[in-house]
Structure formats: C-alpha cells, structure tokens
Write an enzyme that holds these catalytic residues in place. Structure first.
Site, PDB file in Angstrom:
ATOM      1  N   ARG A 357      12.094  16.671   4.895  1.00  0.00           N
ATOM      2  CA  ARG A 357      11.237  17.299   3.902  1.00  0.00           C
ATOM      3  C   ARG A 357      12.044  17.427   2.615  1.00  0.00           C
ATOM      4  O   ARG A 357      12.619  18.482   2.333  1.00  0.00           O
ATOM      5  CB  ARG A 357      10.760  18.672   4.381  1.00  0.00           C
ATOM      6  CG  ARG A 357       9.903  18.625   5.633  1.00  0.00           C
ATOM      7  CD  ARG A 357       9.310  19.980   5.912  1.00  0.00           C
ATOM      8  NE  ARG A 357       8.497  20.000   7.118  1.00  0.00           N
ATOM      9  CZ  ARG A 357       7.759  21.033   7.506  1.00  0.00           C
ATOM     10  NH1 ARG A 357       7.734  22.136   6.781  1.00  0.00           N
ATOM     11  NH2 ARG A 357       7.057  20.982   8.620  1.00  0.00           N
ATOM     12  N   ARG A 363       2.626  24.198  -0.510  1.00  0.00           N
ATOM     13  CA  ARG A 363       2.129  25.482  -0.008  1.00  0.00           C
ATOM     14  C   ARG A 363       3.272  26.389   0.420  1.00  0.00           C
ATOM     15  O   ARG A 363       3.183  27.613   0.281  1.00  0.00           O
ATOM     16  CB  ARG A 363       1.156  25.254   1.139  1.00  0.00           C
ATOM     17  CG  ARG A 363       1.719  24.498   2.327  1.00  0.00           C
ATOM     18  CD  ARG A 363       0.617  24.213   3.324  1.00  0.00           C
ATOM     19  NE  ARG A 363       1.078  23.452   4.469  1.00  0.00           N
ATOM     20  CZ  ARG A 363       0.285  22.985   5.407  1.00  0.00           C
ATOM     21  NH1 ARG A 363      -1.015  23.180   5.330  1.00  0.00           N
ATOM     22  NH2 ARG A 363       0.763  22.316   6.435  1.00  0.00           N
ATOM     23  N   ASP A 364       4.356  25.797   0.945  1.00  0.00           N
ATOM     24  CA  ASP A 364       5.502  26.617   1.321  1.00  0.00           C
ATOM     25  C   ASP A 364       6.113  27.287   0.107  1.00  0.00           C
ATOM     26  O   ASP A 364       6.356  28.499   0.089  1.00  0.00           O
ATOM     27  CB  ASP A 364       6.577  25.748   1.997  1.00  0.00           C
ATOM     28  CG  ASP A 364       6.131  25.206   3.342  1.00  0.00           C
ATOM     29  OD1 ASP A 364       5.294  25.848   3.994  1.00  0.00           O
ATOM     30  OD2 ASP A 364       6.612  24.122   3.733  1.00  0.00           O
ATOM     31  N   TRP A 486      -3.153  24.896   6.831  1.00  0.00           N
ATOM     32  CA  TRP A 486      -1.975  25.697   7.181  1.00  0.00           C
ATOM     33  C   TRP A 486      -1.544  25.355   8.593  1.00  0.00           C
ATOM     34  O   TRP A 486      -0.374  25.086   8.836  1.00  0.00           O
ATOM     35  CB  TRP A 486      -2.204  27.213   7.063  1.00  0.00           C
ATOM     36  CG  TRP A 486      -0.960  27.998   7.413  1.00  0.00           C
ATOM     37  CD1 TRP A 486       0.053  28.338   6.564  1.00  0.00           C
ATOM     38  CD2 TRP A 486      -0.581  28.512   8.700  1.00  0.00           C
ATOM     39  NE1 TRP A 486       1.034  29.026   7.251  1.00  0.00           N
ATOM     40  CE2 TRP A 486       0.655  29.155   8.559  1.00  0.00           C
ATOM     41  CE3 TRP A 486      -1.182  28.495   9.955  1.00  0.00           C
ATOM     42  CZ2 TRP A 486       1.317  29.763   9.622  1.00  0.00           C
ATOM     43  CZ3 TRP A 486      -0.528  29.101  11.023  1.00  0.00           C
ATOM     44  CH2 TRP A 486       0.707  29.738  10.850  1.00  0.00           C
ATOM     45  N   ASP A 488      -1.096  22.760  11.052  1.00  0.00           N
ATOM     46  CA  ASP A 488      -1.084  21.303  11.049  1.00  0.00           C
ATOM     47  C   ASP A 488      -1.617  20.705  12.345  1.00  0.00           C
ATOM     48  O   ASP A 488      -1.799  19.491  12.441  1.00  0.00           O
ATOM     49  CB  ASP A 488       0.335  20.786  10.795  1.00  0.00           C
ATOM     50  CG  ASP A 488       0.820  21.126   9.395  1.00  0.00           C
ATOM     51  OD1 ASP A 488      -0.022  21.294   8.500  1.00  0.00           O
ATOM     52  OD2 ASP A 488       2.051  21.228   9.190  1.00  0.00           O
ATOM     53  N   GLY A 705       8.315  30.543   5.930  1.00  0.00           N
ATOM     54  CA  GLY A 705       7.492  31.516   5.223  1.00  0.00           C
ATOM     55  C   GLY A 705       7.564  32.892   5.844  1.00  0.00           C
ATOM     56  O   GLY A 705       7.136  33.878   5.226  1.00  0.00           O
TER      57      GLY A 705
END
Length: 796
Positions: A357, A363-364, A486, A488, A705
C-alpha cells in the site's frame, strides 16, 4: 505475563524481558527518512516510501518477525566469546544476559549487560537529516582490563524498489558496487547510470547509502554479506564476529552489507562512546559531512534532546489524569503518538505492511487526521487539502494519493467499477473537525481542484460527495456499495445497497445542513433537508429488521445482517452508526445497544458480526476467505470499537462505554500480554474473537484506523472535551465509580485546565460549569471568554 511497564514521566515504554510474544516495534524519523526498530534492534529503513525507497532489507513473515536489523556485535578478544548489544540476534541465555529496551517518541534505547560489559545504544533520526544515529556507550563493569571488538551490521537492499529487490534476483544481484573510503562503507546500485533526483519513482537509477562512525577509529570493514556471515550461518553466528576480525571485503553484485570493526580497550570502570551514522548519499560526500558534523562534542545529545522535545510538543494538545492509570498512559503519550505515526505512514510501512500500500489510502488517511488535528492543526490542514484534491469530479475518490507524485487536475479518475462508496463521506467527519479546531470558517470557501478536472470550494467538494452517493442509489433508495463500503469483504457492486454507508450519508447530510445554516445558505439547506427526509424514509422502510438494522442488500435483494440469515445475522457498524448519524432515536437506541451487547460484545471487544461465515459461498460474501473469528469473519475489528463506545456515550451509558473501551485498550493487557501478543502500548487492526482458537490475540499493530477512533472516543466522548465552531463543549460520559478527573486542553492557542467533579456517581450530564470563577450557562465555553490560561470546574 508482563514484559515491561509504562514510564509515564519519561513518556516511554520499557521492555524488561526481550523474549516478547511478538517483536514489539517503534518508529524513527519522518516521512522523508523513516525507520522501524524493534526491542531487539530489528527492522528496516526507507527514504520517502517503504515500497520504493526501502534501502535496508527486512524479511517479512519470518521467525522472528524483525530480521535483519541494526545490529551491534561484541567480541571478547581474550575469551573469544561474542554477543549482541540487543538480545537478538545472538540470543545469549537470559539467566546471564540482561536487557532493557526503552521505546520513546521517535527514538529507542537498547541496553544490555553480559560478561561484565554493559552497552547502551540510542537510535534516532536527527531532525531534518537524511541519516540515522546510533549512539553507543560501552562500559567495563569488571575489575580487569577488557579488549573488545565491536562490529556493526546492516543489510543493504540491492534496489530500493522492495518488490524488485526481493523477487527480481536475476537483475538485482548484478547491480550493486561497494567501496570503502575515509573509514566509511559506500553501497551503490546502478552506479554507472545517472541519478534522477527529480524522478523518485524511477527504480533504476544511481543511488548510494553509507555507514560510518563518529568518535572512534575503524580498524576493519566488510561490505559483502556472504563474507561477513559465512556459508550456512545466520545472523546469530556470523563468521567474522566468531573469528573476531573483518575480511575487508568489497563486492560487485550479490548482496551488500555495512560492517565496521571498532577496537575497544577498556580499563576497569571505563566507558567509551561512539556514534554510528547510517544514511542516504555517497560516503565521500554526504557520509563524510554527516560524520564531521556529529563528531563535535555534545552534538549527538543536542540533536537527541531537540528531537525528543519536538515530538513531545506534538502531543501536548490534551493531557488528562483519571482514576485509571492504563487510560492515562495511553491518552497522554502512546495513543497520540500512535495517531501521529499512522497519520504519517497510513498503511505503508510496518512489520506487516511491506509496501503493498504505497502512498496514502484515501479513506484511511481522511480518518487518520481526526486524531492529530488538535496537536498539529496547520500541518494536518495541508494534508487535508491534499486529500480533498484526491476527490474526483464525480464526487468519488482516488483509492490512493501519493504525496510524492500527486498532480491535482491531471490524475486519471477511477473507472466506475473501482469507486468505493464510503471514501468521500469521511470528509464529513474530518473537514468540520478541522474547522472547529481552528475556527477557520473561510476554509469552507477555499477553492481546491478535483483530482482529474475542475475545481470547487471545500463546501462544493462536500456537496459533490453527497451527490456521488445519491446518484448511485439502488432499488431501495439506499447508496450502492460499489467496490467496497469500508468492509472489503462485502462487494455489493453497482446495484447492491449498503446500510452502513446509508448511515454515513445521513451523517453527511445532517452535517452539511448544519454547515450551510451557519454560512447562511438557505437554498442548500432546503436541498439537503429534502434529500435527508427521503433517505430517512428509505432507511426506516428498508433497513430496519425489527430488532436491529440490516447491513446491506445484494443486487437481487438478498439481505445481509438480517435475523433471516443463518450466518452474519447481525453486524456492528449499522447499529453504532444509526446512533452516530441520528437515525435511531428514543427507545430504539436502547434496543439497538441491547442487541449489540447480547450478540456481539465479548471480553476483548465487540465483534464485527455474528455468527461467523462457514457455509455461505464466498461469491456471496468474502468473509469465508478467513477463518472464523478472524478479520472480517466475525472477529473483533478494532477500527469499529471507537464508534460503539461513542454510541454508548451518546446514550448516556458511561459504565458500558468504558467497559467496551477497556476491553480493547492495549495498556489494559500489559500484565497479561501473552493474550494479546502485540505491543501493549499501541492499537492493532483486529483481535481474534471467541470463534477462534487464539481468542484475544491481536494482529497488525500500529497502522490502523483503530488508534484515531479510540483516541477520538476517549478525548471527545468519554472525557467529553469537544471543539465547536464558537468554543468548547464539555460533556463527559464516565464510569459512575469515577469521582472525577482533570485535564488540560490547548484550544486555539489558549490553555484550559479542567477539573471534573462527580460526587454523586453520575455517568453523564453537566450540572454546572465555571470558567475562571464565573458560572456559565450549560456546558459551553465560548472562545471569546478564554484568556491565555484558564481554569474550568465542571460538576456532574
């Protein structure tokens, strides 16, 4: 079982047993020069990116998790015995080897004592520098003279591109060339082609790293890994260390390392100090300059103190003292530091994330900012603007924003099938939080470009986020799940509908209405109010299952999270967000929370769903890809815990909220660390639930998160210190057994010392509030009433 303790005065976690259940790590450096180090000196270093700039190797998913690393070996020239400055990699018997590791804010100190020789190594990255320092102090505790040799070891990557370095061996084994100049090892790759400093993502270019020493003479070196370690050996018994002498090896191709040999003759009681410097650049240039700078007396200590003060200044926006020492250790140091590290690296670099990543997940990252806004508002504001420019003109968002390569207005918008339904809706949590923290109402009017084309005010970006989901609604009038919502493991596609995102959309509409009312935009209020009324009707008609809220609909009408389902019959997120969004009201709030407590609550956190999936086809839901009780298959997904804690506080349930909070609080497991296994000072992504044989063990620490929402729930909903556009709201929700707490909050440059008193065992509800001796109405402190320093007394 306990492996360490919190030293709150020094803001450190101290590991007194090195044989921790997992490697317990810490972060060094910045988003330019970053590094991970463990309690046994394992880990790796990287420049800009752990995927494209990893210049020190790590072998992921190995045993132990953290090898190789930044090693310092000692060889006794008389006895021929040898050991390492950290317990691993040599691993001497613990009845004869003493070890202590102090993890602090972007530094780590590892101390050891063996054979009457003590060593202390301080690891840190000086501020603004492209190199790291290891300050080493070696002392002779015996009553006779000792003759030692110290050996450094790092394993350089052949190519900074991590995937290439570990997999494309038919190329990377032929591109390095090492040198030794002025006592410094130079490790170069692709040295016969030009460097491209303006094109970081080009992996094939000339690059150099170096390792040298300040404060000691180098008596030997090795830069060939195979020569240092030897055939059929490991990091625990390198042939050079065993024999006590370097081979002065160079290499062209194969694998490079950084080994310096330093002779130490110590009289009884004598201490020697030197500093290893490892960094980016050529030995003859950057290496030589760095060593010259840090040879000056006191320079290392000066740089370390500056670094420590800098990081401590970044976590001073809120502090608290409550009746719970575990809460205090987290809220005052480790939770905000965890927030800052997650904010910095998103999901890009850890002992688990190996570079797959690269960049900032949209979104994170938008969520991660919530936990740092009060500490670094200016810096976070710039990051927020960056992420807003990652929103496409459709209203959806790029999956990943790469700060080192992002060009707003020129990015390619995602394909329709690539959009995730929740991405841009997180802006409704973060943008108002930023404006409330700073008081900068004009931020809503700031014009920022979309990722692909066009531009809009920040308020316009928010409206476009709402429109994105309204335009992609299904047959029940609920937002479609698209590629993910959110979770997955719920791939609902272009027609399946998500109740969780419906609640997010409701929260977004409600928030948008409040903003527009404040900004005097009645037409926007009317538009959003009409959309909210329609959405509310659809949620009530199609998402309420009689006792709790559904999770989603598949394109053909199949329900998820329904009592009709044999598996996955109840999901957590729709329940918590029904309360956070304001859809659940009155008696329904208690009903929803009762079902959560009945079906989902456990001793180690609240499960994501229940029962787990084992019979359902994975084409229907991907959760069966995982074992029962792990990850999205009915595990305790820690990211969600803060939301249910917040929901309980909104219902006034201080005891239950705190019970849920402590059940996943890392520090609460310090004396039973063998259960959780991961670091007791940082949050993890998930915890195995009761359906798994390792119930209670946590996985994937640091970058999650979880840390942001845990902090947000603790600071703004348990302690109840909430920034607002015009001031501070004080609305605690605490356990009835707490007689009160104190806190200090810095808000818009003003310091507020808060004392909350709870003589009657209340859980929620402010009876009176005094500011600087003057009684105020309600529980609101207007910013205009604040002095430079203030005292606030709150009676529950």
């Amino acid at each position: 079982m306990q492996y360490g303790y919190f030293d709150d005065a020094r803001k450190e976690y101290v590991i007194t047993r090195p044989d921790t259940p997992k490697s317990w790590s810490n972060y060094l450096g910045s988003t330019r020069y970053g590094a991970i180090i463990t309690n046994n000196a394992g880990g790796y270093s990287f420049f800009h990116s752990s995927a494209q700039g990893r210049f020190l190797r790590l072998r992921f998913n190995a045993v132990p998790l953290d090898q190789p690393g930044r090693y310092l070996y000692f060889h006794d020239r008389e006895s021929r015995d040898y050991w390492s400055g950290s317990w691993q990699p040599v691993g001497k018997p613990l009845d004869r080897y003493k070890s202590e590791c102090r993890h602090g804010s972007a530094y780590t100190i590892i101390s050891s004592e063996y054979s009457d020789i003590s060593s202390e190594t301080l690891y840190f990255v000086p501020m603004g520098k492209d190199f790291e320092c290891w300050r080493v102090r070696v002392s002779n505790k015996s009553n006779k003279k000792r003759s030692l040799r110290a050996f450094t070891y790092v394993e350089f990557a052949s190519n900074w591109n991590a995937l290439d370095d570990m997999n494309n061996l038919q190329y990377t084994q032929y591109i390095i060339k090492t040198d030794f100049t002025d006592g410094i090892v130079d490790h170069g790759s692709n040295v016969f082609i030009p460097a491209q400093p303006g094109n970081f993502e080009e992996k094939d270019q000339a690059r150099h790293t170096f390792i040298g020493v300040a404060g000691a003479e180098v008596s030997g070196f090795d830069s060939c890994r195979e020569d240092f370690i030897g055939p059929y050996r490991t990091y625990s018994n390198p042939v050079v260390v065993e024999q006590g002498a370097c081979k002065n090896s160079l290499t062209e191709g194969d694998n490079g390392c950084g080994t310096l040999q330093i002779d130490l003759d110590l009289e009884p009681g004598e201490t020697r100090e030197f500093t290893i410097i490892l960094g980016i650049g050529e030995a003859r240039k950057e290496g030589k300059a760095a060593i010259a700078e840090f040879t000056a007396p006191g320079k290392v200590e000066e740089a370390f103190v500056a670094l420590r003060n800098y990081w401590h200044s970044r976590i001073e926006g809120l502090s608290a003292r409550t009746p719970d020492p575990d809460f205090n250790s987290m809220i005052n140091m480790w939770n905000p530091f965890n927030n800052l590290i997650t904010y910095a690296w998103s999901r890009a670099a850890s002992l688990v994330y190996s570079g797959e990543r690269d960049g900032l997940g949209y979104r994170d990252t938008v969520q991660d900012m919530i936990g740092v806004l009060h500490n670094i508002p200016d810096e976070a504001g710039k990051r927020l603007e960056l992420m807003i420019t990652g929103q496409a003109s459709t209203g959806g968002a790029l999956p990943v924003v790469k700060p080192f390569a992002h060009t707003p207005g020129k990015e390619k918008a995602p394909q329709e099938s690539e959009y995730r339904s929740d991405d841009s809706l997180w802006l409704f949590n973060t943008v108002p939080a930023f404006v409330k923290e700073t008081g900068d109402l004009e931020f809503y009017n700031k014009v920022l470009p979309y990722a692909d084309q066009g531009e809009a005010t920040v308020l316009g970006h928010l409206r476009r986020a709402i429109e994105f989901n309204l335009e992609r609604s299904g047959t029940h009038g609920l937002p479609c799940g698209l590629a993910a919502d959110w979770n997955d493991c719920l791939v609902l596609g272009q027609k399946g509908e998500t109740v969780f995102v419906s609640m997010q959309l409701r929260y977004g509409l409600k928030t948008y209405i409040g903003i527009c009312e404040m900004l005097g935009k009645p037409e926007e209020v009317r538009w959003a109010s009409k959309e909210l009324a329609g959405l509310d009707e659809n949620i009530e008609r199609h998402a309420w299952d009689g006792e709790w809220y559904l999770r989603a609909y598949r394109h053909d009408g199949l329900k998820f999270g329904s009592k009709e389902n044999e598996e996955g019959s109840i999901y957590l997120n729709p329940q918590s967000w029904s309360i956070l969004s304001g859809h659940a009201r009155g008696e329904r709030i208690a009903q929803v929370l009762e079902q959560v407590d009945k079906y989902l609550a456990t001793d180690y956190g609240v499960a994501l769903c229940d029962p787990p999936y084992e019979k359902t086809e994975h084409s229907v839901v991907k959760a069966p890809l995982f074992n029962k009780g792990m990850k999205e298959n009915a595990a305790i997904f820690c990211h969600t815990q803060g939301w249910i804690v917040m929901a309980q506080t909104l219902a006034g349930n201080g005891d239950k909220a705190y019970q849920y909070y402590r059940n996943y609080l890392p520090s609460a497991f310090n004396e039973r660390a063998e259960i959780r296994e991961t670091e007791p000072y940082v949050y993890a992504q998930s915890t195995n639930s009761r359906y798994n044989m390792r119930y209670g063990s946590s996985r994937n620490p640091w970058l999650s998160g979880t840390t942001t929402w845990a902090y947000y729930a603790a600071a703004q909903y348990i302690l109840g210190i909430q920034p607002d556009y015009g001031g501070l709201i004080i609305d605690p929700c605490i356990p009835a057994a707490w007689k009160g707490f104190t806190a200090e909050r810095i808000f818009r440059g003003k310091k507020i010392s808060i004392r909350v008193e709870n003589p009657n065992g209340s859980q929620k509800g402010v009876k009176s509030l005094e500011l600087n001796g003057e009684k105020l109405e309600g529980n609101y402190i207007p910013v205009a009433s604040l002095k430079e320093e203030n005292t606030c007394i709150v009676l529950l």
